[in-house]
Write a protein that holds these residues in place. Sequence first.
Motif, PDB file in Angstrom:
ATOM      1  N   ARG A 118      75.438 -60.966  55.321  1.00 46.32           N
ATOM      2  CA  ARG A 118      76.891 -60.992  55.547  1.00 46.32           C
ATOM      3  C   ARG A 118      77.615 -61.454  54.280  1.00 46.32           C
ATOM      4  NH1 ARG A 118      81.533 -63.473  57.308  1.00 46.32           N
ATOM      5  NH2 ARG A 118      82.576 -62.463  59.064  1.00 46.32           N
ATOM      6  N   ALA A 119      77.092 -62.476  53.628  1.00 48.79           N
ATOM      7  CA  ALA A 119      77.731 -62.977  52.406  1.00 48.79           C
ATOM      8  C   ALA A 119      77.758 -61.894  51.328  1.00 48.79           C
ATOM      9  CB  ALA A 119      76.995 -64.216  51.902  1.00 48.79           C
ATOM     10  N   ARG A 120      76.682 -61.114  51.225  1.00 51.39           N
ATOM     11  CA  ARG A 120      76.631 -60.055  50.212  1.00 51.39           C
ATOM     12  C   ARG A 120      77.591 -58.918  50.549  1.00 51.39           C
ATOM     13  NH1 ARG A 120      70.081 -59.944  48.789  1.00 51.39           N
ATOM     14  NH2 ARG A 120      70.076 -62.069  47.943  1.00 51.39           N
ATOM     15  N   PHE A 121      77.690 -58.608  51.833  1.00 54.55           N
ATOM     16  CA  PHE A 121      78.644 -57.579  52.240  1.00 54.55           C
ATOM     17  C   PHE A 121      80.072 -58.043  51.976  1.00 54.55           C
ATOM     18  CE2 PHE A 121      81.419 -55.438  55.244  1.00 54.55           C
ATOM     19  CZ  PHE A 121      80.990 -54.128  55.192  1.00 54.55           C
ATOM     20  N   MET A 122      80.369 -59.295  52.305  1.00 56.97           N
ATOM     21  CA  MET A 122      81.721 -59.813  52.115  1.00 56.97           C
ATOM     22  C   MET A 122      82.072 -59.925  50.637  1.00 56.97           C
ATOM     23  SD  MET A 122      82.852 -59.958  55.126  1.00 56.97           S
ATOM     24  CE  MET A 122      84.440 -60.711  54.740  1.00 56.97           C
ATOM     25  N   ALA A 123      81.081 -60.203  49.792  1.00 57.69           N
ATOM     26  CA  ALA A 123      81.334 -60.234  48.351  1.00 57.69           C
ATOM     27  C   ALA A 123      81.778 -58.859  47.862  1.00 57.69           C
ATOM     28  CB  ALA A 123      80.078 -60.681  47.606  1.00 57.69           C
ATOM     29  N   ALA A 124      81.098 -57.822  48.340  1.00 60.96           N
ATOM     30  CA  ALA A 124      81.477 -56.458  47.975  1.00 60.96           C
ATOM     31  C   ALA A 124      82.856 -56.111  48.522  1.00 60.96           C
ATOM     32  CB  ALA A 124      80.435 -55.470  48.495  1.00 60.96           C
ATOM     33  N   LEU A 125      83.125 -56.524  49.758  1.00 56.81           N
ATOM     34  CA  LEU A 125      84.425 -56.254  50.375  1.00 56.81           C
ATOM     35  C   LEU A 125      85.543 -56.937  49.600  1.00 56.81           C
ATOM     36  CD1 LEU A 125      86.179 -55.136  52.666  1.00 56.81           C
ATOM     37  CD2 LEU A 125      85.543 -57.150  54.030  1.00 56.81           C
ATOM     38  N   ASP A 126      85.349 -58.193  49.244  1.00 63.14           N
ATOM     39  CA  ASP A 126      86.367 -58.922  48.483  1.00 63.14           C
ATOM     40  C   ASP A 126      86.584 -58.298  47.111  1.00 63.14           C
ATOM     41  OD1 ASP A 126      86.678 -60.648  50.579  1.00 63.14           O
ATOM     42  OD2 ASP A 126      85.488 -62.267  49.718  1.00 63.14           O
ATOM     43  N   PHE A 127      85.492 -57.874  46.487  1.00 61.63           N
ATOM     44  CA  PHE A 127      85.589 -57.199  45.190  1.00 61.63           C
ATOM     45  C   PHE A 127      86.463 -55.949  45.305  1.00 61.63           C
ATOM     46  CE2 PHE A 127      84.128 -53.891  42.325  1.00 61.63           C
ATOM     47  CZ  PHE A 127      84.090 -54.516  41.100  1.00 61.63           C
ATOM     48  N   LEU A 128      86.172 -55.131  46.314  1.00 64.72           N
ATOM     49  CA  LEU A 128      86.915 -53.881  46.490  1.00 64.72           C
ATOM     50  C   LEU A 128      88.384 -54.150  46.789  1.00 64.72           C
ATOM     51  CD1 LEU A 128      86.623 -50.784  46.630  1.00 64.72           C
ATOM     52  CD2 LEU A 128      86.153 -51.026  49.073  1.00 64.72           C
ATOM     53  N   LYS A 129      88.662 -55.127  47.632  1.00 65.75           N
ATOM     54  CA  LYS A 129      90.043 -55.439  48.013  1.00 65.75           C
ATOM     55  C   LYS A 129      90.897 -55.848  46.829  1.00 65.75           C
ATOM     56  CE  LYS A 129      89.719 -56.900  52.866  1.00 65.75           C
ATOM     57  NZ  LYS A 129      89.895 -58.052  53.781  1.00 65.75           N
ATOM     58  N   GLN A 130      90.293 -56.482  45.844  1.00 62.71           N
ATOM     59  CA  GLN A 130      91.069 -57.031  44.737  1.00 62.71           C
ATOM     60  C   GLN A 130      91.271 -56.051  43.583  1.00 62.71           C
ATOM     61  OE1 GLN A 130      90.215 -61.276  43.797  1.00 62.71           O
ATOM     62  NE2 GLN A 130      88.745 -61.138  45.476  1.00 62.71           N
ATOM     63  N   LEU A 131      90.729 -54.859  43.706  1.00 62.11           N
ATOM     64  CA  LEU A 131      90.968 -53.863  42.658  1.00 62.11           C
ATOM     65  C   LEU A 131      92.423 -53.389  42.715  1.00 62.11           C
ATOM     66  CD1 LEU A 131      87.702 -51.748  42.969  1.00 62.11           C
ATOM     67  CD2 LEU A 131      88.248 -53.474  41.255  1.00 62.11           C
ATOM     68  N   PRO A 132      93.057 -53.194  41.571  1.00 63.56           N
ATOM     69  CA  PRO A 132      94.487 -52.875  41.545  1.00 63.56           C
ATOM     70  C   PRO A 132      94.856 -51.531  42.172  1.00 63.56           C
ATOM     71  CG  PRO A 132      93.530 -52.699  39.347  1.00 63.56           C
ATOM     72  CD  PRO A 132      92.510 -53.355  40.212  1.00 63.56           C
ATOM     73  N   ASN A 133      93.898 -50.602  42.276  1.00 66.29           N
ATOM     74  CA  ASN A 133      94.208 -49.290  42.844  1.00 66.29           C
ATOM     75  C   ASN A 133      93.782 -49.162  44.310  1.00 66.29           C
ATOM     76  OD1 ASN A 133      91.447 -49.329  42.217  1.00 66.29           O
ATOM     77  ND2 ASN A 133      91.361 -47.099  42.038  1.00 66.29           N
ATOM     78  N   VAL A 134      93.436 -50.289  44.947  1.00 65.04           N
ATOM     79  CA  VAL A 134      92.973 -50.271  46.335  1.00 65.04           C
ATOM     80  C   VAL A 134      93.961 -50.994  47.245  1.00 65.04           C
ATOM     81  CG1 VAL A 134      91.178 -51.094  47.924  1.00 65.04           C
ATOM     82  CG2 VAL A 134      90.544 -50.082  45.731  1.00 65.04           C
ATOM     83  N   ASP A 135      94.259 -50.372  48.378  1.00 59.05           N
ATOM     84  CA  ASP A 135      95.078 -50.998  49.409  1.00 59.05           C
ATOM     85  C   ASP A 135      94.176 -51.907  50.237  1.00 59.05           C
ATOM     86  OD1 ASP A 135      96.588 -51.716  51.602  1.00 59.05           O
ATOM     87  OD2 ASP A 135      97.312 -49.697  52.036  1.00 59.05           O
ATOM     88  N   PRO A 136      94.321 -53.233  50.135  1.00 56.19           N
ATOM     89  CA  PRO A 136      93.406 -54.145  50.828  1.00 56.19           C
ATOM     90  C   PRO A 136      93.511 -54.094  52.346  1.00 56.19           C
ATOM     91  CG  PRO A 136      95.248 -55.356  49.899  1.00 56.19           C
ATOM     92  CD  PRO A 136      95.355 -53.956  49.377  1.00 56.19           C
TER      93      PRO A 136
END
Length: 268
Positions: A118-136
Amino acid sequence: MERIFASLFVIALIVVVVGRVSAGGSVQGKDVDYSSEGIVMKGYLSYNMKIKGKQPGVLVVHEWWGHNEYARKRARMLAELGYTALAVDMYGDGRQAMHPDEAGKFSSELMKNFDIARARFMAALDFLKQLPNVDPNRIAAIGYCFGGAIVLNMARQGVGLKGIASFHGNLTAIRPAQPGGVKAKILVFHGADDKFITQEQIEAFKQEMKTAGADFQFISYPGVIHSFTNPDADTYAKKFNLPVAYNAEADRKSWEELQKFFTMIFKE
């Protein structure tokens, strides 16, 4: 080779991203490093340069073989559709299995220690959310085989995603969904003749989802077995004597259904 460094905060850690951008075309791909509990995770990010503004994001969770070219291919296919896709690394340091025994060891260890998963999945999710071209607020996840089990169990735990899709994934619950606890819409693609999943497991999954009040759809393809979306399945079957096989029609139909699913959940 272009190297891109970005700092972002992922599960209480400052993460450095290092990318390699592919040459030519509107779809770009780059290797990215992020971190989970001190372990370097080696992912692959793909996005479409023609799409302006913030795009929906999609996590792609690999099969039990680990983060390989197949997961990357699916990320690029999603980028072609206008999504920013991150092929995640669940094993850490980009580890890949070369034999089913090794793949089984890697995947079972992680499923037995699901807090780490779960921690590894959430790390990837948080990474993706914080990209400037992604709608979180518009994030989904898809998974194949082992990856399907991962995304289904994340949905069971109430992770805030618009939707998840499992392709020939294991249906067993690490922690059964609780009534009202499933936030993501769920789409399951299953081979009706899959030797790894019993009818009892299918019925138990459906009942679990109904009891939890989940919004789910279960699509089964007659005459189709495990790993039906992966053209490499036929090679694995021959090399390791595994009951897996690629099915072009089921692959095509499931990808078309996924596109409809994403259109629906991201418009809501």
